[in-house]
Design an enzyme around this catalytic site. Structure first.
Site, PDB file in Angstrom:
ATOM      1  N   ILE A 108       0.536  -1.433  -0.147  1.00  0.00           N
ATOM      2  CA  ILE A 108      -0.008   0.518  -0.438  1.00  0.00           C
ATOM      3  C   ILE A 108       0.417   1.467  -0.027  1.00  0.00           C
ATOM      4  CG2 ILE A 108      -1.837   1.695   1.143  1.00  0.00           C
ATOM      5  CD1 ILE A 108      -2.372  -1.260   2.310  1.00  0.00           C
ATOM      6  N   SER A 109       1.024   1.763  -0.685  1.00  0.00           N
ATOM      7  CA  SER A 109       1.219   3.344  -1.232  1.00  0.00           C
ATOM      8  C   SER A 109       3.036   3.174  -0.985  1.00  0.00           C
ATOM      9  CB  SER A 109       1.141   4.229   0.020  1.00  0.00           C
ATOM     10  OG  SER A 109       1.287   5.384  -0.194  1.00  0.00           O
ATOM     11  N   TRP A 110       3.611   3.700   0.076  1.00  0.00           N
ATOM     12  CA  TRP A 110       4.710   3.174   0.233  1.00  0.00           C
ATOM     13  C   TRP A 110       5.454   2.301   0.103  1.00  0.00           C
ATOM     14  CZ3 TRP A 110       8.424   0.953   3.215  1.00  0.00           C
ATOM     15  CH2 TRP A 110       9.719   1.393   3.268  1.00  0.00           C
TER      16      TRP A 110
END
Length: 293
Positions: A108-110
């Site tokens: 997720i994301s990073w």
């Protein structure tokens, strides 16, 4: 900020610690009811595991594992980890310590950068990838709005809850702007990262990209995007889905908060993808979930 180690309302999720060298790493495990490969969830920039709990509740049946990165949540800083490949190697050590050989990853994301690096480093261990609201890295990505780009470089939103609740919706975009209460509910259990842990993650992200080898990833991948993501715009997920040989794109009418606000649909979609169902079957499963909800 509240630590769910002491008051965990999710009885099926256990918070534990393991040793990697001289360091004590906090992790969570939700035992599944099936023999499907475990799902490792790699979280977003500076985020502790607590924010994942509502989403994990929506991912049925399979075993789910997550852990706090060095300097984040309740895991201490480890000075030798400074790059995305370092974080990926560290994550593999965690999975080794848990005696998990083959697994799927939700990044997720990073955490999507970490997931891509792990898939590249260990294609024989990483079975499937879910890349949510993420990019091909700081070097090879479209950045978000000016306010998102400015705020992502500093952890001020974690240091002041009031400031975080003000600026967070402006960073995330989409439904977070019109329903800031959703953002406050999402972030209320988050543990502030250490400055060292946060800045190390930012530097690692900004100096890394998967573009040179992204086409070589053999894993089947589901790429999840939000139309109104103000932090990591949808162009990044379109790039990922187009460059990866076995990827499919799933778009939601949401911003960067979609893994929380759309967690029921997202959980059904992820479970169906990992189980090998096609898009029509996933849509039917999600619709059935709506009717049951």
């Amino acid at each position: 900020m509240k630590d769910l180690n002491t008051r965990n309302p999710h009885a099926e999720i256990s918070f534990k610690a393991l040793e990697i060298g001289e360091y004590r790493v906090r992790y969570l495990r939700r035992e599944g009811t099936s023999d499907r490969p475990p799902l490792l969830v790699c979280n977003g920039l500076g985020q502790s595991m607590e924010v994942l709990l509502p989403l994990i509740d929506e991912i049925a049946d399979r075993t789910v594992i997550a852990f706090d990165m060095p300097g984040i949540g309740r895991t201490p800083m480890i000075d030798s980890i400074t790059s995305i490949p370092d974080y990926a190697d560290f994550a593999m050590q965690v999975m080794d310590a848990l005696k998990v050989e083959c697994f799927d990853i939700l990044g997720i994301s990073w955490g999507g950068s970490l997931a891509q690096q792990m898939a590249y480093d260990a294609p024989d261990r990483v079975r499937k990838l879910v890349l949510a609201i993420t990019s091909a890295g700081g070097v090879g990505s479209w950045w978000g709005t000016p306010i998102a780009l400015t705020e992502i470089m500093f952890p001020m939103r974690y240091m002041s809850k009031a400031y975080g609740n003000f600026v967070g919706p402006l960073m995330y975009g989409g439904e977070a702007i019109f329903s800031p209460g959703e953002f406050r509910e999402y972030s209320k259990h988050a543990i502030a990262p250490s400055p060292e842990g946060y800045f190390t993650q930012v530097r690692a992200m900004c100096s890394w990209t998967s573009l040179p080898w992204l086409r070589q990833l053999p894993q089947k991948a589901l790429v999840i995007a939000g139309k109104y993501d103000g932090l990591i715009p949808i162009t990044n997920q379109i790039l990922l889905a187009n460059m990866m040989a076995n990827a499919q794109l799933e778009v939601y009418s949401a911003g960067h908060l979609l893994m929380y606000t759309q967690r029921h649909d997202v959980g059904v979609t992820i479970g169906s993808f990992l189980d090998g169902k096609d898009r029509l079957q996933r849509s039917a499963a999600s619709h059935a979930g709506h009717q049951l909800a």
